[in-house]
Scaffold this active site. Structure first.
Site, PDB file in Angstrom:
ATOM      1  N   CYS A   2       0.834  -1.207   0.000  1.00  0.00           N
ATOM      2  CA  CYS A   2       0.000   0.000   0.000  1.00  0.00           C
ATOM      3  C   CYS A   2       0.868   1.257   0.000  1.00  0.00           C
ATOM      4  CB  CYS A   2      -0.898   0.010   1.227  1.00  0.00           C
ATOM      5  SG  CYS A   2      -1.930  -1.461   1.388  1.00  0.00           S
ATOM      6  N   ARG A  29       1.847   1.189  -5.965  1.00  0.00           N
ATOM      7  CA  ARG A  29       1.957   0.360  -4.763  1.00  0.00           C
ATOM      8  C   ARG A  29       0.644  -0.342  -4.426  1.00  0.00           C
ATOM      9  NH1 ARG A  29       6.517   1.251  -1.842  1.00  0.00           N
ATOM     10  NH2 ARG A  29       5.552   0.327  -0.013  1.00  0.00           N
ATOM     11  N   TRP A  79      -3.572  -1.948  -1.648  1.00  0.00           N
ATOM     12  CA  TRP A  79      -3.504  -3.280  -2.255  1.00  0.00           C
ATOM     13  C   TRP A  79      -4.100  -4.224  -1.236  1.00  0.00           C
ATOM     14  CZ3 TRP A  79      -0.915  -8.023  -1.458  1.00  0.00           C
ATOM     15  CH2 TRP A  79      -0.887  -8.875  -2.567  1.00  0.00           C
ATOM     16  N   ASN A 105       0.079   0.322   6.172  1.00  0.00           N
ATOM     17  CA  ASN A 105       0.644  -0.619   5.212  1.00  0.00           C
ATOM     18  C   ASN A 105       1.231  -1.775   6.003  1.00  0.00           C
ATOM     19  OD1 ASN A 105       1.927  -1.987   3.135  1.00  0.00           O
ATOM     20  ND2 ASN A 105       3.591  -0.507   2.928  1.00  0.00           N
ATOM     21  N   GLY A 106       0.795  -3.000   5.719  1.00  0.00           N
ATOM     22  CA  GLY A 106       1.298  -4.152   6.443  1.00  0.00           C
ATOM     23  C   GLY A 106       0.173  -5.105   6.804  1.00  0.00           C
ATOM     24  N   GLU A 496      12.135 -15.367 -17.222  1.00  0.00           N
ATOM     25  CA  GLU A 496      11.849 -13.945 -17.100  1.00  0.00           C
ATOM     26  C   GLU A 496      10.928 -13.481 -18.230  1.00  0.00           C
ATOM     27  OE1 GLU A 496      11.956  -9.951 -15.744  1.00  0.00           O
ATOM     28  OE2 GLU A 496      12.193 -11.921 -14.806  1.00  0.00           O
ATOM     29  N   LYS A 500       7.234 -11.780 -17.576  1.00  0.00           N
ATOM     30  CA  LYS A 500       6.827 -10.474 -18.084  1.00  0.00           C
ATOM     31  C   LYS A 500       5.504 -10.577 -18.834  1.00  0.00           C
ATOM     32  CE  LYS A 500       9.797  -7.981 -16.380  1.00  0.00           C
ATOM     33  NZ  LYS A 500       9.559  -8.862 -15.240  1.00  0.00           N
ATOM     34  N   GLU A 503       2.566 -11.243 -16.409  1.00  0.00           N
ATOM     35  CA  GLU A 503       2.340 -10.125 -15.494  1.00  0.00           C
ATOM     36  C   GLU A 503       1.491  -9.035 -16.123  1.00  0.00           C
ATOM     37  OE1 GLU A 503       5.920  -9.432 -12.352  1.00  0.00           O
ATOM     38  OE2 GLU A 503       6.454  -9.167 -14.457  1.00  0.00           O
ATOM     39  N   HIS A 519       9.769 -34.322 -21.368  1.00  0.00           N
ATOM     40  CA  HIS A 519       9.463 -35.063 -20.136  1.00  0.00           C
ATOM     41  C   HIS A 519       8.094 -34.694 -19.571  1.00  0.00           C
ATOM     42  CE1 HIS A 519      13.392 -36.958 -19.888  1.00  0.00           C
ATOM     43  NE2 HIS A 519      13.917 -35.792 -20.228  1.00  0.00           N
ATOM     44  N   LYS A 618       4.124  -3.025  -6.566  1.00  0.00           N
ATOM     45  CA  LYS A 618       5.556  -2.925  -6.825  1.00  0.00           C
ATOM     46  C   LYS A 618       6.385  -3.564  -5.718  1.00  0.00           C
ATOM     47  CE  LYS A 618       9.026  -1.392  -9.296  1.00  0.00           C
ATOM     48  NZ  LYS A 618       9.319  -2.039 -10.599  1.00  0.00           N
TER      49      LYS A 618
END
Length: 623
Positions: A2, A29, A79, A105-106, A496, A500, A503, A519, A618
């Protein structure tokens, strides 16, 4: 996670504008809901909250209900963790009487017990959040033992709390006081102004007003008044700390004419990488003065094991570091996700080097894992982008990314710089051990120094009329799933690239070691599932080509990232994205660029929110 913004200043200030502008810089955030509380000059604490993005809040206060001028205010962009996104669960939260307002925040781990206790004492709750127990705890202390002393009430309330927090609290009875506190949660930064002071979760929210900041450390409480700031520790003792000066300006945190922060930051990578090399790599020599105290102390001698602890893109950078550091030092390296490291009873000791990679420096899983490693005697080196972040205070040495502000939620330039700095660390250790000879070092560093220019050439081609990435992305935007493969350093590059894509475009994507396809995973391939292969020049190039042939036999469309001049690869691929030639170990730094661009253009074609993907934030400052 947040975002928090707070302000205290002279009378008749347009606090609402200050808070809304600050929140706009923090929306990366969290963007499930947003709210502000403003103490007006009339002595009224006005609360405005709206579900959704900050634009909804701005529209709300613009429709005739804008708070009047005032002296004090707090804001929050959320968030969601406890409680679904809606107006009631949005911050700020208030106490029963409407005297106090708080943002957080937390995560409060014992909130259920506290809520039950507070409810039994007559407190009424209006939300589903864990945060609301905080404001009622402060209220209970404020009206009781603290006798309307807000700072003391906050301190008493927080003694009851288990979990993580960064908070800001105001009272309508104290128009010149803003209180902030932090413990194990996200960052909380004090901005020092003239006759006004600020509180925020991140620097961009403050840059319009000041570049002079103080970063709160664990367990500290800040009292902000228009004419000064006082910081105390958990015991109430005064903490004296010299302010830091932010060297980058507000323009660096703006889009600068680009449609999204994502594409701006992708384009900034040549200069970002140059900053990571500046002063460290020059004319065949490597210097890392940040590590000299460890070298002198002997902490880097007789290492038997190296562990890279990270999450997300930083973890992929750690996987690449494993290849590089083992090659250059012959020391065993393990890359492990921080959320697993902290619970796996890792075998670490004085002969272990732990490398913590976290762009924000505030990733909770990484912080807790590194704290655990230190308790077992391991040496810790942090790699981060944020000066004075939490991880820096837990580490024996810090190597900064120097990537500049990265506003888009997904990592682009911070990923490239993380790989570069990890490679610098590996070369330093190889140089220290004598395993890398001077002539070999000069060859490696020469290739290293060419990388920014080579990335620039990729960007110039992508921005020209000859670009093939954007048209290909437009075509691929219809896909429901994609696969990425690679071998050697191409495997983490594939991971990666897949990350991307999923996301920011919300297309399911998976990265695999190319040899593992047969496999099991090859069963997923069909004409509707494209595959991206990283097949740059390497000692395993022929093996990757063989794996591509297996894919072609299943009629899947194949996109290949290859080295310039490789014409033969065209017979194995439907589409080829070329990158310049470099040493094999450096190829991920180039191959990642077209994969970033591909993901970006797919997301744009699908109409996705590129800078603020759904459900993401983020900095992950909760477990």
């Amino acid at each position: 996670m947040c975002g928090i913004i707070g302000y205290v200043g002279p009378e008749s200030t347009d606090v609402t504008t200050i808070l809304l502008e600050g929140l706009s810089k923090l929306e990366y955030r969290g963007y499930d809901s947003a709210g502000i509380a403003v103490l007006t000059t009339a002595g009224k604490l006005e609360l405005h909250r709206r579900v959704g993005k900050i634009a909804n809040l701005v529209a709300s206060v613009s429709n005739g209900s804008r708070p009047g001028e005032g002296t004090l205010g707090i804001g929050h962009t959320r968030w969601a963790t406890h409680g679904r996104p809606n107006d009631s669960n949005a911050h700020p939260h208030t106490d029963c009487s409407g005297t106090l307002s708080l943002v957080h925040n937390g995560i409060i781990e014992n909130y259920a017990d506290l809520r039950q206790e507070l409810s039994a004492s007559g407190h009424t709750f209006q939300s589903e959040t864990d945060t609301e127990v905080l404001v009622h705890l402060v209220e209970q202390a404020y009206l009781g033992e603290a006798n309307h002393d807000l700072v003391q009430a906050v301190r008493l309330a927080l003694k009851r709390v288990e979990g993580t927090y960064a908070i800001a609290v105001v009272s309508r009875e104290q128009s010149d006081l803003l209180v902030g506190a932090r413990h194990n949660g996200g960052p909380l930064i004090v901005g020092l102004g003239e006759n006004e002071n600020f509180l925020a979760s991140d620097i961009p929210a403050l840059l319009k007003h000041t570049r002079n900041i103080i970063v709160l450390e664990e367990g500290e409480v800040a009292e902000l008044r228009p004419h000064g700031v006082t910081i105390t520790d958990q015991a109430g003792s005064i903490v004296l700390r010299k302010p830091l000066t932010v060297e980058w300006d507000i323009e660096a945190a703006e889009k600068g004419g680009y449609p999204h922060f994502a594409i701006k930051e992708i384009n900034e990578q040549p200069e970002s990488l140059r900053r990571a090399l500046l002063g460290r790599v020059h004319e065949g020599e490597l210097r890392l003065p940040e590590l000299e105290p460890l070298r002198v102390s002997g902490a880097l001698e007789n290492l038997r094991r190296i562990i890279v602890v990270a999450c997300g893109s930083s973890y992929h950078a750690g996987l690449l570091a494993k290849y590089a550091i083992e090659k250059w030092t012959r020391i065993p390296v393990e890359a492990i996700t921080a959320s697993e490291f902290r619970y796996c009873e890792p075998i670490v000791g004085p002969d272990t080097l732990c490398i913590a990679v976290t762009q924000s420096g505030e990733t909770l899983d990484t912080i807790v894992g590194i704290r655990q490693a230190r308790e077992h005697g391991a040496t810790v080196i942090a790699i981060t982008n944020v000066v004075a972040s939490a991880i820096t205070r837990l580490s024996d040495a810090v190597l900064y990314l120097h990537a500049g502000p990265e506003i888009c939620v997904v990592a682009t330039k911070s990923f490239i710089n993380s790989v570069a700095v990890l490679y610098q660390l590996g070369l330093y250790l190889g140089q220290l051990s004598g395993y890398i000879q001077p002539e070999q070092m000069r060859e490696i560093l020469s290739a290293f120094e060419r990388l920014p220019e080579q990335i620039q050439s990729i960007m110039e081609h992508a921005n020209s009329s000859d670009d093939v990435i954007a048209p290909l992305a437009q075509e691929m935007a219809r896909a429901h799933s994609m696969m990425f493969i690679g071998r050697g350093v191409g495997f983490p590059t594939a991971l990666e690239g897949a990350l991307k894509l999923k996301e920011i475009s919300y297309i399911h994507a998976e990265g695999f070691p190319a040899g593992e396809l047969k496999h099991g995973s090859i069963a997923l391939l069909d004409p509707e599932t494209p595959l991206v292969a990283v097949a740059t020049a390497s000692h395993v190039y022929d093996k990757v080509v063989s794996n591509i042939q297996e894919v072609r036999a299943r009629d899947a469309q194949v996109i290949v990232v290859a080295t310039e001049g490789d014409e033969k690869i065209k017979q194995h691929a439907h589409d080829v994205l070329y990158v310049p030639a470099t040493l094999e170990i450096f190829s991920p730094l180039l191959a990642s660029i077209p994969l970033q661009l591909f993901a970006y253009h797919v997301a744009v074609a699908r109409g996705c929110n590129v800078d603020q993907p759904r459900n993401l934030a983020k900095s992950v400052t909760v477990e």
